[in-house]
Design an enzyme around this catalytic site. Structure first.
Site, PDB file in Angstrom:
ATOM      1  N   HIS A 206       0.789  -1.239   0.000  1.00  0.00           N
ATOM      2  CA  HIS A 206       0.000   0.000   0.000  1.00  0.00           C
ATOM      3  C   HIS A 206       0.814   1.279   0.000  1.00  0.00           C
ATOM      4  O   HIS A 206       0.249   2.372   0.001  1.00  0.00           O
ATOM      5  CB  HIS A 206      -0.964   0.019   1.197  1.00  0.00           C
ATOM      6  CG  HIS A 206      -0.280   0.151   2.528  1.00  0.00           C
ATOM      7  ND1 HIS A 206       0.305  -0.906   3.168  1.00  0.00           N
ATOM      8  CD2 HIS A 206      -0.088   1.220   3.334  1.00  0.00           C
ATOM      9  CE1 HIS A 206       0.818  -0.504   4.320  1.00  0.00           C
ATOM     10  NE2 HIS A 206       0.610   0.790   4.443  1.00  0.00           N
TER      11      HIS A 206
HETATM   12  N1  UDP Z   1      -3.082  -5.905   9.214  1.00  0.00           N
HETATM   13  C1  UDP Z   1      -4.374  -6.390   9.391  1.00  0.00           C
HETATM   14  N2  UDP Z   1      -5.096  -6.778   8.287  1.00  0.00           N
HETATM   15  C2  UDP Z   1      -4.581  -6.733   7.024  1.00  0.00           C
HETATM   16  C3  UDP Z   1      -3.259  -6.230   6.860  1.00  0.00           C
HETATM   17  C4  UDP Z   1      -2.542  -5.825   7.971  1.00  0.00           C
HETATM   18  O1  UDP Z   1      -4.866  -6.469  10.516  1.00  0.00           O
HETATM   19  O2  UDP Z   1      -5.292  -7.102   6.075  1.00  0.00           O
HETATM   20  C5  UDP Z   1      -2.324  -5.453  10.406  1.00  0.00           C
HETATM   21  C6  UDP Z   1      -0.943  -6.033  10.565  1.00  0.00           C
HETATM   22  O3  UDP Z   1      -0.956  -7.257  11.254  1.00  0.00           O
HETATM   23  C7  UDP Z   1      -0.235  -4.956  11.371  1.00  0.00           C
HETATM   24  C8  UDP Z   1      -0.892  -3.667  10.878  1.00  0.00           C
HETATM   25  O4  UDP Z   1      -2.120  -4.056  10.262  1.00  0.00           O
HETATM   26  O5  UDP Z   1      -0.522  -5.123  12.754  1.00  0.00           O
HETATM   27  C9  UDP Z   1      -0.007  -2.975   9.883  1.00  0.00           C
HETATM   28  O6  UDP Z   1      -0.687  -1.935   9.322  1.00  0.00           O
HETATM   29  P1  UDP Z   1      -0.345  -1.302   7.910  1.00  0.00           P
HETATM   30  O7  UDP Z   1       0.439  -2.268   7.083  1.00  0.00           O
HETATM   31  O8  UDP Z   1      -1.615  -0.759   7.379  1.00  0.00           O
HETATM   32  O9  UDP Z   1       0.521  -0.022   8.309  1.00  0.00           O
HETATM   33  P2  UDP Z   1       2.073   0.252   8.429  1.00  0.00           P
HETATM   34  O10 UDP Z   1       2.592  -0.653   9.495  1.00  0.00           O
HETATM   35  O11 UDP Z   1       2.683   0.025   7.091  1.00  0.00           O
HETATM   36  O12 UDP Z   1       2.147   1.690   8.831  1.00  0.00           O
END
Ligand code: UDP
Length: 366
Positions: A206
């Site tokens: 994403h």
């Molecule tokens: N996650 C979730 N469902 C999904 C994809 C990710 O619950 O379909 C969780 C994942 O386990 C982690 C968090 O969302 O705890 C990560 O969020 P994201 O990738 O949106 O944000 P980033 O960490 O890149 O800021």
């Protein structure tokens, strides 16, 4: 001591949940309130996390919704100021690196309220990432900087943050992972997708640098096409990515591939799927850490990572672009048994939130 914690987007909920739980265990010392800015607001990216992570209905929901970074930042700031002035908290606690993190921190600081930043000190050294700017600015105005890994200490020292403000406590996102081990250790959940333990790969994508331009999406599709010949792929598609796929006319092609496409998954289901996967392809921040904790090989499509411990000690490998050939070679090598084994970084033991609470109590009551 009254503490208001701010949540706004998906990666915030699993970090604030253990902190709120820890605060609530010492009600004689801490009144814990939660404000949800509404940066992510739909069922799949927000509400389901409140239900699963046992978070209470937030004390305030701002409903700021979508917009440019400027619009969202401004709306959060305008909405928060009167709440802070009315509630008069002793501390505002922010987590991670999203727009809500920085917007809340600056409003608190300007109103003379102390700020705690959980997950401070992480640096990708890539100022093209909006999150990097949020991290840098938030750390500069925070009074308590809670860090997840040693690199945070080094980065903050270089930015002249006084040592006495920095606390190495571990990782609250891992607190949630550890807390829900039982609820995410049932292979029955896999049946719904027709998959079995270790016979599939998970993909999440994403970041604007990968999904906001046509070539990035075309490369993702080519990678899936090739890898799909060897393993099943489960791909929960982030709303940003599905919007881009639709607007660039590539969604139909993706759907025609040998792939299990889903909406963003609920936390417990996603963690269960990670736990039993053979490897993960991602550009997420948090997933790099979760795979390191779970011992699952992770290939991260980024030039740099703000979480270097996942590469140094963990199971993470960086892939600096969406190069189809290089990705297939790496994936094949991992599937052939040459993935990194990795170890769990220091203090990633499920007790980070308790450490944060105890430090804050010590600081405020002594
Ligand atoms: N996650 C979730 N469902 C999904 C994809 C990710 O619950 O379909 C969780 C994942 O386990 C982690 C968090 O969302 O705890 C990560 O969020 P994201 O990738 O949106 O944000 P980033 O960490 O890149 O800021």
């Amino acid at each position: 001591m009254k503490i208001i914690s701010i949540v706004g987007a998906r990666p915030n909920f699993m970090k604030v949940a253990p902190i709120h739980r820890a605060f609530n265990r010492t009600p004689d010392k801490i009144i814990s309130k939660i404000i949800h800015t509404g940066q992510h607001f739909d069922e799949k990216m927000s509400q389901i996390f409140f239900d699963e992570l046992e978070l209470p209905v937030p004390d305030y929901f701002l409903g700021v919704g979508q917009g440019t970074h400027t619009e969202v930042t401004a709306r959060i700031m305008l909405d928060l100021e009167p709440i802070f002035q009315n509630e008069k908290p002793d501390l505002v606690l922010v987590v991670g690196d999203v727009t809500s993190t920085f917007a809340a921190a600056i409003v608190a600081q300007r109103n003379g309220i102390k700020v705690a930043h959980v997950e401070a000190g992480l640096r990708s050294f890539d100022r093209g990432m909006p999150e990097e700017i949020n991290r840098l600015l938030t750390d500069q105005i925070s009074d308590y900087l809670f860090i997840t890994e040693e690199s945070g200490m080094i980065n903050l020292a270089k930015e002249n943050i006084p040592q006495e403000k920095i606390f190495f406590v571990g990782n609250c996102m891992i607190d949630s992972l550890a807390y829900y081990t039982d609820k995410t250790s049932n292979t029955q959940h896999l049946a719904k997708y027709g998959i079995e333990s270790k016979d599939y790969i998970i993909m999440t994508m994403h970041r604007p640098s990968n999904v906001d331009h046509e070539q990035g999406l075309i490369n993702i599709i080519s990678i899936i096409k090739e890898i799909g010949k060897r393993k099943k792929i489960v791909f929960p598609v982030h709303p940003r990515t599905s919007n881009k796929l639709e607007s660039m006319g590539l969604m139909e092609e993706l759907k025609s591939l040998n792939i299990i496409l889903t909406e963003p998954l609920a936390y417990l289901e996603f963690v269960t799927l990670m736990r039993y996967s053979s490897l993960i392809l991602t550009d997420s921040g948090g997933v790099q850490e979760e795979t390191t904790y779970l011992g699952i090989p992770c290939v991260t499509f980024r030039k740099t990572t703000e979480r270097p411990v996942t590469v140094d000690l963990g199971t993470n490998i960086l892939m600096d672009d969406l190069n189809v050939e290089k990705t297939i070679q790496t994936v094949n090598s991992i599937l052939d048994g040459h993935g990194k084994k990795g170890t769990i970084p220091p203090y990633w033991d499920g007790n980070a939130a308790i450490r944060i609470r105890d430090i804050l109590i010590q600081e405020f009551y002594s």
